[in-house]
Design an enzyme around this catalytic site. Structure first.
Site, PDB file in Angstrom:
ATOM      1  N   ASP A   1       1.904   5.753  -5.627  1.00 29.74           N
ATOM      2  CA  ASP A   1       3.225   5.237  -5.276  1.00 29.74           C
ATOM      3  C   ASP A   1       3.654   5.664  -3.886  1.00 29.74           C
ATOM      4  OD1 ASP A   1       3.613   3.991  -7.755  1.00 29.74           O
ATOM      5  OD2 ASP A   1       4.188   5.891  -8.663  1.00 29.74           O
TER       6      ASP A   1
ATOM      7  N   GLU B   1       7.207  -5.151 -14.985  1.00 35.92           N
ATOM      8  CA  GLU B   1       6.447  -3.911 -14.962  1.00 35.92           C
ATOM      9  C   GLU B   1       7.443  -2.750 -14.914  1.00 35.92           C
ATOM     10  OE1 GLU B   1       2.607  -2.057 -12.551  1.00 35.92           O
ATOM     11  OE2 GLU B   1       3.694  -3.784 -11.726  1.00 35.92           O
TER      12      GLU B   1
END
Length: 274
Positions: free
Chosen positions: A60, A49
């Site tokens: 995030d 990824e």
């Protein structure tokens, strides 16, 4: 080129849980990112990824946010990332899954963006801020380019929503193990095991678990709970962020080997599969 779905079927046939490491493109620089992709591919990654640095990465945690900030400060652009990916994908066995927020897609146009990804050899796409209700156009258009759009299930998703997400997700379903953002945790929550069992009752698609997995022992636990893949991000990003690129590359090589060994059946390890 083998699709993500086909790769998962091959892994299932061998009773093998997949390893999906995550790194941020451009941190510490795109040359190191290219080397990192090759190293991960050679040391146990079944898929990789690759995060596109973004200025407002809501999903995030601090580690990956910091990596994105550093990459942006060095001038990392999507076009340069895709140029690097185009150069490296022919040498990789692991399919590349791009992780990006929706705004860059919207800015370039869905079809144009997906065409760029396909030309670069990208095979999967994760868009964490795209709700299911607005994902149909992206999913259908991506299918025209041979790209599988992977959707996320969270601990707060209702049963009805889980069923809808599992029907629409392509390649595999991304199960978020924690409520909140990415980042390393010292312990996994038992609700992950319960969620996995609930999802097994509504889908036979592969399920990958991510967010909060920091090392080999947690990865093994996720595998033992029945996941088809473990997704590890912050732990790789942290190691690769070393001021000495070679040290960072050596560190992610070691971590990749450790996690792959932890989730690989002993019968496969004996024949040198890692």
């Amino acid at each position: 080129m083998t699709s993500i779905s086909q790769s998962f079927q091959s892994l299932r046939n061998r009773n093998q849980c997949a390893l999906i490491p995550f790194i941020t493109a451009g941190d510490p620089d795109l040359g190191t990112t290219k080397e990192a992709l090759q190293i991960l591919d050679c040391n146990g990654a079944d898929f990789i990824e690759l995060g596109i640095p973004y200025s407002d990465p809501l999903a995030d945690g601090p580690m990956i946010q910091a990596a994105a900030t550093r990459a942006l400060q060095k001038g990392t652009k999507l076009e340069a990332v895709l140029e690097m990916v185009t150069d490296v994908t022919p040498s990789l066995e692991a399919p590349v899954i791009l992780f990006t927020y929706y705004n860059p897609i919207l800015y370039r146009g869905v079809k144009s963006f997906l065409g760029q990804l396909a030309n670069a050899g990208v095979q999967g796409l994760v868009v964490p801020d795209l709700p299911l209700e607005e994902a149909e156009e992206l999913i259908n258009t991506a299918a025209e380019f041979g790209i599988e759009v992977i959707l996320l299930v969270t601990p707060t998703s209702s049963k009805q929503r889980i069923e809808a997400i599992t029907r629409s997700s392509q390649g595999f379903i991304y199960l978020v193990s924690v409520t909140g953002v990415t980042g390393m945790r010292s312990q996994l929550q038992d609700h992950v095991k319960t969620l996995l069992l609930e999802m097994r009752n509504v889908t036979d698609k592969p399920i990958g678990v991510g967010f909060g997995i920091s090392g080999a022992e947690q990865a093994r636990q996720i595998r033992d709970w029945g996941a088809d893949a473990v997704i590890v991000g912050s732990a790789f990003v942290q190691r690769l962020a070393d001021d000495r690129p070679n040290a960072g590359l050596q560190a992610i090589e070691k971590l990749c080997q450790e996690i792959k060994a932890a989730i690989t059946p002993a019968s496969l390890l004996t024949v040198g599969s890692v």
